[in-house]
Design a protein around this motif. Structure first.
Motif, PDB file in Angstrom:
ATOM      1  N   PRO A 127      14.242   8.142  -3.103  1.00 29.58           N
ATOM      2  CA  PRO A 127      13.818   7.340  -1.942  1.00 29.58           C
ATOM      3  C   PRO A 127      12.499   6.616  -2.168  1.00 29.58           C
ATOM      4  O   PRO A 127      12.279   5.537  -1.612  1.00 29.58           O
ATOM      5  CB  PRO A 127      13.710   8.379  -0.816  1.00 29.58           C
ATOM      6  N   ILE A 128      11.613   7.208  -2.989  1.00 31.31           N
ATOM      7  CA  ILE A 128      10.356   6.516  -3.310  1.00 31.31           C
ATOM      8  C   ILE A 128      10.659   5.217  -4.045  1.00 31.31           C
ATOM      9  O   ILE A 128      10.118   4.156  -3.736  1.00 31.31           O
ATOM     10  CB  ILE A 128       9.455   7.413  -4.185  1.00 31.31           C
ATOM     11  N   TYR A 129      11.554   5.312  -5.019  1.00 31.54           N
ATOM     12  CA  TYR A 129      11.925   4.139  -5.826  1.00 31.54           C
ATOM     13  C   TYR A 129      12.491   3.025  -4.938  1.00 31.54           C
ATOM     14  O   TYR A 129      12.096   1.867  -5.037  1.00 31.54           O
ATOM     15  CB  TYR A 129      12.953   4.549  -6.877  1.00 31.54           C
ATOM     16  N   ILE A 130      13.419   3.382  -4.067  1.00 37.50           N
ATOM     17  CA  ILE A 130      14.033   2.378  -3.198  1.00 37.50           C
ATOM     18  C   ILE A 130      12.985   1.736  -2.295  1.00 37.50           C
ATOM     19  O   ILE A 130      12.915   0.513  -2.151  1.00 37.50           O
ATOM     20  CB  ILE A 130      15.151   3.004  -2.348  1.00 37.50           C
ATOM     21  N   GLY A 131      12.148   2.577  -1.670  1.00 42.55           N
ATOM     22  CA  GLY A 131      11.128   2.054  -0.771  1.00 42.55           C
ATOM     23  C   GLY A 131      10.143   1.136  -1.460  1.00 42.55           C
ATOM     24  O   GLY A 131       9.676   0.164  -0.881  1.00 42.55           O
ATOM     25  N   GLU A 132       9.826   1.428  -2.730  1.00 45.74           N
ATOM     26  CA  GLU A 132       8.828   0.639  -3.445  1.00 45.74           C
ATOM     27  C   GLU A 132       9.399  -0.652  -4.033  1.00 45.74           C
ATOM     28  O   GLU A 132       8.649  -1.557  -4.367  1.00 45.74           O
ATOM     29  CB  GLU A 132       8.199   1.494  -4.548  1.00 45.74           C
TER      30      GLU A 132
END
Length: 506
Positions: A127-132
């Protein structure tokens, strides 16, 4: 109109979202195999406490990885490495479970601990990757696929199980082993794709690799202006965080604004698992056994429910950025509460001739639980992940998301451990408890959660009483305009040393 780069942004986000298929499949596969008489016999008819322990074993691995390893790994080695290592561990653990020696429940439990650990790593980084990578205006829409892919995992697990339950005599012990071994499918797909997509530009900036960040952004943003604006915003936020705020685990509690977000995120993540959905996903087979007697019929209901879950989650894709996170939380909580209250009333207040409910009662209960999923999936299913991934500043994002998301497993392990016994002793009266919890969650959101739709991740701190990291950072890096790098004639861009410099165009 969707441009080629916007479409590629969707592609890389969906590769990361595939990590959630791992979670959805695993959460469903154990529920599915409990309906196999061969599985029960293979492990010497485990009692309800052992069944609860098998679920708890997964959460132990997930909590340890999420709290202590997922964040540091994602920060040190990158978001992609976190997802890849988690996938590798899932493959190893799948073979441990499938080929555990007969009667050796300890080996099966060990496999579930390792799967939990692997997913704790992957579910922190994903989810960090997607959000960033996602632009602010569609971040919620893209992140909604994170929860949808949980439903995809359930869909695969339950339909494989249904096919196996139709041929138990022909397959023998492979009627459950086949369901388990299919779990290696998605991690193999993730590993085949993960290092062909760009690393997070925010991770590159954290490690002083400005050219890498610029290259990554050029692959997912349409114009040079967008790329330079975002690089500037990231750099401004990072410089402010370095100078004014500490990083690492200590920052989670020292900064009042971050501490507030931690409390709020932990509550909604724990709330996600005590809505009743986590319990239904793990124990719907034994719940339906109180209403239906045919294992194949129960397997079909589970498979249809998983299919419906995908459709229901799609509602988040068009509502979360239009109506906002709070709207979905509140409507979802009220709807779930009403559904479970009616389910408990229908089951407990109707007769059970021959030890089972009549077909009309059974159908009404299934309909109500499907309606429950309609309210849950786009709200407390998808939106909890969206909210958690977007509210933390870059200096603490990996650690905070890892810890808060694993609060789900802390809450889940508590409920999963006692629920089989609770259901045996109290029957469907247990669902009155979940109905009350859902109503309280809706009230909590109304009073305590700020709306975050369409706010950039670098400026979201202001909603929680923190400083605007972009504007504060602009003073440090010397940018005239905190939000724009002026490229038409001359303006500010980010040099290889991470400092703002003046460039001339043409």
């Amino acid at each position: 109109m969707v441009t080629g780069k916007r479409a590629y942004n969707w592609y890389v986000s969906l590769v990361a979202a595939s990590c959630m298929v791992l979670y959805g499949y695993d959460a469903s596969v154990f529920n599915a195999v409990q309906g196999s008489k061969h599985w029960v016999a293979y492990f010497n008819n485990p009692n309800p406490n052992t069944i609860g322990s098998l679920n708890t074993a997964y959460t132990v691995g997930a909590v340890v990885a999420g709290f202590f390893f997922g964040g540091p790994l994602a920060d040190y080695a990158g978001r992609r490495v976190g997802m890849a290592l988690g996938s590798i561990l899932v493959i190893i653990a799948t073979f441990m479970q499938c080929f555990a020696p007969r009667g050796n429940i300890g080996c099966f439990i060990g496999g579930r601990v390792i799967i939990g650990f692997g997913q704790g790593l992957a579910l922190t980084a994903g989810p960090i990757y997607i959000g960033e990578l996602a632009p602010p205006e569609i971040r919620g829409t893209i992140m909604s696929f994170w929860q949808m892919f949980y439903s995809v995992g359930s869909f695969i697990a339950y339909w494989v199980n249904y096919a196996c339950q139709k041929h138990p005599k022909t397959l023998g012990e492979w009627d459950w082993k086949m369901v388990v071994i299919f779990q290696i499918l998605m991690p193999i797909i993730i590993l085949s794709q993960i290092f062909f997509i760009p690393e997070s530009p925010r991770w590159y900036i954290q490690h002083g690799k400005v050219d890498g960040a610029r290259s990554a952004l050029h692959r997912v943003r349409d114009t040079d202006q967008e790329v330079e604006d975002e690089l500037l915003a990231i750099r401004e936020a990072l410089e402010f965080e370095k100078e004014a705020i500490s990083s690492g685990y200590s920052a989670l509690w020292k900064d009042k604004s971050v501490r507030k977000r931690m409390y709020l995120a932990m509550i909604i993540n724990a709330g996600q698992q005590i809505t009743g959905q986590g319990t239904l996903n793990s124990y719907s087979t034994i719940v339906y056994k109180k209403v239906f007697k045919d294992p194949a019929q129960i397997a079909l209901i589970n498979a249809l429910n998983a299919t419906w879950g995908i459709i229901a989650t799609m509602n988040a894709t068009w509502t979360v950025d239009r109506f906002g996170r709070k709207f979905l939380f509140i409507v979802g909580g009220i709807g779930m509460s009403a559904c479970l209250f009616i389910v408990a009333t229908v089951e407990t207040q109707t007769p059970s001739p021959d030890g089972a409910k009549t077909l009309p009662v059974g159908i009404s209960i299934v309909f109500l639980l499907f309606l429950f999923a309609f309210f849950y999936k786009p709200s407390w299913g998808a939106t909890v992940w969206i909210y958690t991934a977007e509210i933390f500043s870059m200096n603490v994002r990996a650690q905070a998301v890892g810890m808060c998301s694993q609060t789900q497993n802390v809450a889940n392990s508590i409920v999963q451990q006692f629920f089989p016994t609770f259901l045996d002793n109290c029957g469907f009266y247990a669902f009155y408890m979940f109905a009350g919890i859902n109503a309280l969650l809706a009230v909590f959101v109304w009073f305590f959660l700020p709306e975050t739709k369409k706010v950039s991740m670098e400026e979201i701190d202001t909603l929680f009483g923190g400083a605007n990291h972009v504007e504060k950072g602009a003073e440090i890096v010397g940018a005239d305009d905190a939000h724009h790098a002026h490229l038409e004639v001359e303006g500010v861009t980010i040099g290889d040393d991470g400092k703002a410099v003046t460039v001339k165009k043409g």
